[in-house]
Structure formats: structure tokens, C-alpha cells
Design an enzyme around this catalytic site. Structure first.
Site, PDB file in Angstrom:
ATOM      1  N   ARG A  56      -6.088  14.650  -5.728  1.00  0.00           N
ATOM      2  CA  ARG A  56      -5.076  15.374  -6.505  1.00  0.00           C
ATOM      3  C   ARG A  56      -5.186  15.055  -7.999  1.00  0.00           C
ATOM      4  O   ARG A  56      -4.974  15.922  -8.848  1.00  0.00           O
ATOM      5  CB  ARG A  56      -3.683  15.011  -5.980  1.00  0.00           C
ATOM      6  N   HIS A 111      -5.284  17.796 -11.183  1.00  0.00           N
ATOM      7  CA  HIS A 111      -4.277  17.774 -12.245  1.00  0.00           C
ATOM      8  C   HIS A 111      -4.890  17.392 -13.585  1.00  0.00           C
ATOM      9  O   HIS A 111      -4.336  17.748 -14.630  1.00  0.00           O
ATOM     10  CB  HIS A 111      -3.137  16.832 -11.865  1.00  0.00           C
ATOM     11  N   ASN A 127       3.499  16.104 -12.258  1.00  0.00           N
ATOM     12  CA  ASN A 127       2.668  14.905 -12.353  1.00  0.00           C
ATOM     13  C   ASN A 127       3.431  13.618 -12.103  1.00  0.00           C
ATOM     14  O   ASN A 127       2.820  12.566 -11.893  1.00  0.00           O
ATOM     15  CB  ASN A 127       2.010  14.829 -13.741  1.00  0.00           C
ATOM     16  N   HIS A 129      -5.262  21.229   0.250  1.00  0.00           N
ATOM     17  CA  HIS A 129      -3.983  20.965   0.898  1.00  0.00           C
ATOM     18  C   HIS A 129      -4.115  20.810   2.408  1.00  0.00           C
ATOM     19  O   HIS A 129      -3.102  20.738   3.111  1.00  0.00           O
ATOM     20  CB  HIS A 129      -2.984  22.084   0.576  1.00  0.00           C
TER      21      HIS A 129
END
Length: 329
Positions: A67, A71, A99, A198
Site C-alpha cells: 500500500r 500511496h 494516509n 485489494h
């Protein structure tokens, strides 16, 4: 006169050299290659894998590291700006929702420390995230790929409003998702494959509450029994943050496979932005293909990860190889 001419010539050459160095520093993604550290840090991938296997293995920290890469790359390119702590003079991307729920920073710090002992001031934090995210996928049973290397680290994080505006929302529809990915040079196929990340990890109650209670502005079909089981974890009102965490994929939450797409076909996507991929939109055929052909998903995911990892920072951004990932040198 001759001396003056020589000095002028030398100054001109020095200026050209300086401009070339700055250009290379500001656009550190121009020449990424898998063998970038072959001479300067030949053990880089072995070191990253060793720490990842020891600290992460097949556990919950692997999705967290993956992740981080997403990001980071979505905000000003893959420049490790997401790792920077706030200072009196600079904001931190860590302090902006979504975040604020990021973890995995300690794993990246441990990898960086090991690399600094083996080859000081050589491997960028941006490259550490890129390699570590690949290893996270592999450790969870997913595909592997050659990671192009040679990124540099930004000296500054993006401002909060910019960060918030460039990260997908749990309630984005398909049109918005395609637009956001498209602005980064990623097409609808890349977006659909990358959304398969995901297949592992979890989401906080605050991000899926509106979907399972039918109260969000974005509404997609949801399997009634699935909605009821999620409501057991997520009360209609209550604390936010980590409360009511639920896995994206109930069946194999810690295995990197194609179950995510089968969940979407069954209308069991946890977030609205997940279910947006299936149900009459333009990528239904991709969801169905990935749901039945795990190898096709793995191949496309690996290709899209390389493509996402090539997103450069803005031209003119001050870059360096940070000695500590949480602060500029």
C-alpha cells in the site's frame, strides 16, 4: 586575453555540467533499469528480500508495504515523499486521510538501515519501496517481476490538499477512477489489474460503512448476506480509525490471488470504489477474465506495477538519495 578566454570556457563547461547534474537529479526516473545497482550495491535485492522475509513473511505487514508504494507513486510520482515526517517548515503526506492509516514504515526503515551498512548513500528510499512491494506480493503467493531501479528521493513532501486530491477515494466511481489513473499514464486495464492489490489487506469501518448501510452517495449492488456480515463488524455510528477493520477478500485475505474479482462478480466488493469495477461498466470483461484466469491477472498486475513504478516526480523537483527515509539529508 588567452587566460580570460580559458577561464570563460571553463566556466561555461562547469555551467553545462551543473545543468546536466541538476537535470539528472530532478528527473531521476529517466533511465531506470533492473541492473542499476549492479556495481554500486550488487546485494540490494538480496538484502531487501532478507528483511522482508524475516519481518513480513506472509503476515499483515506485507499488504501494508504494498500500500505504501501505491500511496507514494500517486502523489508526485514514486519519490518516497510519503515516508517524510513533518517538520516546522514542511507538511507530511502521512497526516492526510487516507494516509493516516498507513503502516509499514518501520520495515522500510529496517531495510534502509541494512543497505546503509552494506552500501552507504547509494540506494534510494524510493527504490526500497519499489523492491519491497514486489517482494510483499511474492511472499503472499503472487507473481514476481524485475523491478527497474534508479529512482531518487524527493526532499519535500506534497502539500496536504494536493495529497488529498491525488489519492483515490473509497467512494470513487468508475469514471473518476479511470480519470485519476489516466492522469498518471495508467489506462483502464492497468487500473483494473492494480485494483487487484485489494485481494489482500483490510479496510477501516469508516471507509465501507456507507456501502454496507446503503447511506453513501455512491450506490452499487451489494449482496445482502455480505452487507449483513460486514454490519456485524461496523456499527452504524461509532469510533473511526481502526475500529471495525474488515478484509477486502473474506475467502483468502492473506493470499495474493484473483479472489478479489470473483468477489466483485458476486457483488461482494468491500468498498464502493471496488464494486465500481463491475456491474455494467466498461471493465466488466476484464473483471470476469481475471476472476477466471489467475495467471492473466498476475501477468497484467506485474506489468502495471512496473508501469506505475515508472511515474516520475515533477520536473525540477529537488532530489537526492536520503540517508534516512523519514527526513531529507
Amino acid at each position: 586575453m588567452m587566460v580570460s578566454s580559458r577561464i570563460t570556457s571553463w566556466a561555461a563547461l562547469a555551467l553545462l555540467f551543473f545543468i546536466a547534474v541538476v537535470a539528472h537529479t530532478a528527473n531521476g526516473h529517466d533511465h531506470l533499469s533492473a541492473g542499476y545497482y549492479a556495481k554500486t550495491c550488487p546485494n540490494v535485492e538480496r538484502i531487501v528480500w532478507s528483511v522482508m522475509a524475516n519481518r513480513v513473511g506472509g503476515g499483515r505487514m506485507a499488504p501494508a508495504v504494498l500500500r505504501l508504494f501505491f500511496h507514494d507513486c500517486f502523489v508526485n510520482g514514486c519519490d518516497a515523499s510519503v515516508l517524510l515526517d513533518a517538520t516546522p517548515f514542511s507538511e507530511s503526506e502521512k497526516d492526510v486521510e487516507p494516509n493516516t492509516s498507513l503502516t509499514g514504515f518501520t520495515v522500510i526503515d529496517e531495510i534502509k538501515s541494512a543497505l546503509e551498512r552494506d552500501c552507504p548513500a547509494t540506494v534510494s528510499c524510493a527504490d526500497v519501496i519499489a523492491i519491497a512491494s514486489r517482494d510483499a506480493v511474492t511472499l503472499l503467493g503472487g507473481p514476481t517481476w524485475n523491478v527497474p531501479l534508479g529512482r531518487k528521493d524527493s526532499r519535500f513532501a506534497a502539500r496536504r490538499e494536493f495529497t488529498r486530491a491525488h489519492l483515490p477515494s473509497p467512494n470513487d466511481n468508475l469514471t473518476e477512477l479511470i480519470r485519476m489513473f489516466g492522469e498518471l499514464g495508467l489506462d483502464a486495464r492497468d487500473m483494473t489489474a492494480l485494483s487487484g492489490a485489494h485481494t489482500v489487506g483490510m479496510a477501516n469501518c469508516m471507509h465501507y460503512r456507507g456501502r454496507v448501510y446503503g447511506t453513501s452517495n455512491t450506490k452499487y449492488n451489494i449482496d445482502p448476506s455480505f452487507a449483513e456480515s460486514r454490519r456485524q463488524l461496523c456499527p452504524p455510528q461509532g469510533p473511526i480509525g481502526d475500529a471495525g477493520k474488515a478484509p477486502f477478500d473474506v475467502t483468502t485475505p492473506m493470499k495474493f490471488d484473483n479472489a478479489y474479482y470473483r468477489d466483485l462478480i458476486a457483488h461482494q466488493g468491500l468498498l464502493n470504489s471496488d464494486q465500481a469495477l463491475y456491474g455494467g461498466g466498461g471493465v466488466d470483461n476484464l473483471v470476469e477474465m481475471y476472476g477466471t484466469d489467475g495467471d492473466a491477472f498476475g501477468r497484467d498486475f506485474a506489468k502495471a506495477m512496473v508501469k506505475m513504478g515508472n511515474i516520475p516526480p515533477p520536473k525540477g523537483m529537488p532530489m537526492e538519495v536520503r540517508l534516512q527515509c523519514s527526513k531529507a539529508n
